[in-house]
Scaffold this motif. Structure first.
Motif, PDB file in Angstrom:
ATOM      1  N   ALA A  86     -34.754   0.997   5.439  1.00  0.00           N
ATOM      2  CA  ALA A  86     -34.875   1.873   4.276  1.00  0.00           C
ATOM      3  C   ALA A  86     -36.259   1.783   3.642  1.00  0.00           C
ATOM      4  CB  ALA A  86     -33.796   1.543   3.247  1.00  0.00           C
ATOM      5  N   GLU A  87     -36.820   0.599   3.567  1.00  0.00           N
ATOM      6  CA  GLU A  87     -38.128   0.423   2.940  1.00  0.00           C
ATOM      7  C   GLU A  87     -39.221   1.172   3.716  1.00  0.00           C
ATOM      8  OE1 GLU A  87     -41.156  -3.252   2.160  1.00  0.00           O
ATOM      9  OE2 GLU A  87     -39.038  -3.593   1.679  1.00  0.00           O
ATOM     10  N   LYS A  88     -39.192   1.049   5.041  1.00  0.00           N
ATOM     11  CA  LYS A  88     -40.169   1.763   5.873  1.00  0.00           C
ATOM     12  C   LYS A  88     -39.966   3.272   5.771  1.00  0.00           C
ATOM     13  CE  LYS A  88     -40.967  -1.743   9.411  1.00  0.00           C
ATOM     14  NZ  LYS A  88     -40.784  -2.076  10.837  1.00  0.00           N
ATOM     15  N   ALA A  89     -38.716   3.700   5.758  1.00  0.00           N
ATOM     16  CA  ALA A  89     -38.416   5.127   5.672  1.00  0.00           C
ATOM     17  C   ALA A  89     -38.912   5.711   4.355  1.00  0.00           C
ATOM     18  CB  ALA A  89     -36.913   5.359   5.829  1.00  0.00           C
ATOM     19  N   VAL A  90     -38.751   4.971   3.259  1.00  0.00           N
ATOM     20  CA  VAL A  90     -39.222   5.437   1.949  1.00  0.00           C
ATOM     21  C   VAL A  90     -40.740   5.548   1.949  1.00  0.00           C
ATOM     22  CG1 VAL A  90     -39.476   4.753  -0.468  1.00  0.00           C
ATOM     23  CG2 VAL A  90     -37.220   4.692   0.612  1.00  0.00           C
ATOM     24  N   ARG A  91     -41.420   4.523   2.452  1.00  0.00           N
ATOM     25  CA  ARG A  91     -42.896   4.562   2.506  1.00  0.00           C
ATOM     26  C   ARG A  91     -43.373   5.754   3.341  1.00  0.00           C
ATOM     27  NH1 ARG A  91     -42.854  -1.127   3.481  1.00  0.00           N
ATOM     28  NH2 ARG A  91     -43.322  -0.682   5.669  1.00  0.00           N
TER      29      ARG A  91
END
Length: 139
Positions: A86-91
């Motif tokens: 999720a963190e990579k997808a948000v970035r």
């Protein structure tokens, strides 16, 4: 809060996904918060599908036609079996918005910056338009 999301790719006659009901838990105050909420919910749904173990997966005629309009007919299987981060997808989503890879419209108004304040209401319509890059040679 219930909102409706459309995803469109320029050059396609139909919406790639069409109008989809979407539930978000907190009301975002800015474009960035809206994108984060949508991406996190999509990652959750994707990771939940990884846990489903369908013994006999099939596609209906309607699903085949819908997938054909987007250019790829598949079962939606994640062959590497890894959940999305999720963190990579948000970035990635926030950077893609800033780079102009996609546009976001709230009802019929374009959201132009991540810091833009928004007033999201129940059953508002969001439209994500993915822009297609031109490919080819100069000569």
């Amino acid at each position: 809060m219930k909102i409706f999301i459309n995803v469109k790719q320029l050059g396609k006659w139909k919406d790639a996904i069409g109008r989809k009901e979407f539930l978000i838990e907190t009301v975002p105050a800015t474009t960035a918060e809206l994108i984060v909420a949508v991406v996190i919910r999509q990652v959750q749904e994707y990771n939940e599908r990884l846990d489903q173990n369908d013994l006999l997966k099939y596609l209906t005629d309607a699903e085949i036609e819908e997938k054909a309009t987007s250019g790829k007919v598949s079962f939606g299987v994640n062959y590497n079996g890894l959940p999305a981060d999720a963190e990579k997808a948000v970035r990635n989503a926030l950077q893609s918005f800033e780079d102009g890879i996609f546009r976001v419209f709230l009802n019929d108004t374009e959201l132009e910056s991540l810091d833009e304040t928004i007033q999201l209401q129940e059953e508002d319509k969001l439209t994500f338009i993915r822009l297609t890059m031109l490919a080819g040679r100069i000569w």
